[in-house]
Write a protein that holds these residues in place. Structure first.
Motif, PDB file in Angstrom:
ATOM      1  N   THR A  90      94.019  58.035  32.394  1.00  0.00           N
ATOM      2  CA  THR A  90      93.707  59.437  32.649  1.00  0.00           C
ATOM      3  C   THR A  90      92.364  59.572  33.344  1.00  0.00           C
ATOM      4  OG1 THR A  90      94.955  60.087  30.682  1.00  0.00           O
ATOM      5  CG2 THR A  90      93.409  61.691  31.552  1.00  0.00           C
ATOM      6  N   VAL A  91      92.346  60.408  34.377  1.00  0.00           N
ATOM      7  CA  VAL A  91      91.119  60.710  35.121  1.00  0.00           C
ATOM      8  C   VAL A  91      91.054  62.219  35.291  1.00  0.00           C
ATOM      9  CG1 VAL A  91      89.930  60.474  37.337  1.00  0.00           C
ATOM     10  CG2 VAL A  91      91.198  58.538  36.396  1.00  0.00           C
ATOM     11  N   VAL A  92      89.886  62.800  35.014  1.00  0.00           N
ATOM     12  CA  VAL A  92      89.677  64.221  35.212  1.00  0.00           C
ATOM     13  C   VAL A  92      88.843  64.421  36.477  1.00  0.00           C
ATOM     14  CG1 VAL A  92      88.700  66.347  34.276  1.00  0.00           C
ATOM     15  CG2 VAL A  92      89.854  64.729  32.759  1.00  0.00           C
ATOM     16  N   VAL A  93      89.391  65.179  37.415  1.00  0.00           N
ATOM     17  CA  VAL A  93      88.659  65.528  38.631  1.00  0.00           C
ATOM     18  C   VAL A  93      88.322  67.014  38.553  1.00  0.00           C
ATOM     19  CG1 VAL A  93      88.730  65.681  41.139  1.00  0.00           C
ATOM     20  CG2 VAL A  93      89.818  63.748  39.985  1.00  0.00           C
ATOM     21  N   THR A  94      87.045  67.309  38.621  1.00  0.00           N
ATOM     22  CA  THR A  94      86.598  68.696  38.643  1.00  0.00           C
ATOM     23  C   THR A  94      86.532  69.145  40.097  1.00  0.00           C
ATOM     24  OG1 THR A  94      85.333  68.386  36.609  1.00  0.00           O
ATOM     25  CG2 THR A  94      84.748  70.286  37.987  1.00  0.00           C
ATOM     26  N   VAL A  95      87.330  70.151  40.418  1.00  0.00           N
ATOM     27  CA  VAL A  95      87.349  70.694  41.771  1.00  0.00           C
ATOM     28  C   VAL A  95      86.409  71.892  41.798  1.00  0.00           C
ATOM     29  CG1 VAL A  95      88.788  71.723  43.580  1.00  0.00           C
ATOM     30  CG2 VAL A  95      89.732  69.909  42.111  1.00  0.00           C
ATOM     31  N   GLU A  96      85.444  71.828  42.717  1.00  0.00           N
ATOM     32  CA  GLU A  96      84.477  72.897  42.892  1.00  0.00           C
ATOM     33  C   GLU A  96      84.600  73.452  44.309  1.00  0.00           C
ATOM     34  OE1 GLU A  96      80.762  70.888  42.330  1.00  0.00           O
ATOM     35  OE2 GLU A  96      80.863  71.041  40.149  1.00  0.00           O
ATOM     36  N   ASP A  97      84.019  74.619  44.528  1.00  0.00           N
ATOM     37  CA  ASP A  97      83.957  75.182  45.877  1.00  0.00           C
ATOM     38  C   ASP A  97      82.590  75.846  46.048  1.00  0.00           C
ATOM     39  OD1 ASP A  97      84.264  76.250  48.360  1.00  0.00           O
ATOM     40  OD2 ASP A  97      86.156  77.274  47.927  1.00  0.00           O
ATOM     41  N   THR A  98      81.677  75.125  46.705  1.00  0.00           N
ATOM     42  CA  THR A  98      80.322  75.646  46.867  1.00  0.00           C
ATOM     43  C   THR A  98      80.188  76.560  48.081  1.00  0.00           C
ATOM     44  OG1 THR A  98      79.620  73.696  48.129  1.00  0.00           O
ATOM     45  CG2 THR A  98      79.278  73.649  45.721  1.00  0.00           C
ATOM     46  N   THR A  99      81.310  76.817  48.770  1.00  0.00           N
ATOM     47  CA  THR A  99      81.255  77.740  49.914  1.00  0.00           C
ATOM     48  C   THR A  99      81.264  79.190  49.465  1.00  0.00           C
ATOM     49  OG1 THR A  99      83.661  77.699  50.173  1.00  0.00           O
ATOM     50  CG2 THR A  99      82.379  76.151  51.503  1.00  0.00           C
ATOM     51  N   VAL A 100      81.636  79.454  48.220  1.00  0.00           N
ATOM     52  CA  VAL A 100      81.682  80.847  47.734  1.00  0.00           C
ATOM     53  C   VAL A 100      80.453  81.213  46.949  1.00  0.00           C
ATOM     54  CG1 VAL A 100      84.160  81.044  47.761  1.00  0.00           C
ATOM     55  CG2 VAL A 100      83.053  80.131  45.741  1.00  0.00           C
TER      56      VAL A 100
END
Length: 100
Positions: A90-100
């Motif tokens: 299991t791997v957790v990937v945190t998806v972020e969006d710094t454009t907003v």
């Protein structure tokens, strides 16, 4: 007759990663995972849904989740399951969006 069973420990590193949807940011890159142990990743799921093989590569002990695919995911923690012949990693990937 002697039967020897060797328990194989299969691990993945890192177990957590961060991806930024901002194409101009440093975090907009493929997520590369290393699988150790004598086993091979056969498929990947996010939750219970299979990830299309076009969205990742497996070369030797390296599994690469492509940035183009990661950019399509909603912001938040995504749990990926890497299936091998012996176990599920299991791997957790945190998806972020710094454009907003």
């Amino acid at each position: 007759m002697i039967c020897i069973r060797k328990k194989i420990r299969v691990t993945v590193s890192p177990e957590a990663a961060t991806f930024d949807k901002n194409a101009l940011g440093e975090g907009y890159k493929d997520v590369v995972l290393t699988v150790t142990g004598n086993d091979t990743v056969t498929s990947i799921k996010i939750g219970s849904t299979a990830v299309n093989v076009e969205n990742y590569t497996i070369v030797g002990d390296k599994v690469t989740l492509k940035k183009e695919y990661l950019a399509t995911l909603a912001v938040g923690d995504k749990t990926f399951k890497l299936l091998t012949g012996a176990t599920t990693l299991t791997v957790v990937v945190t998806v972020e969006d710094t454009t907003v």
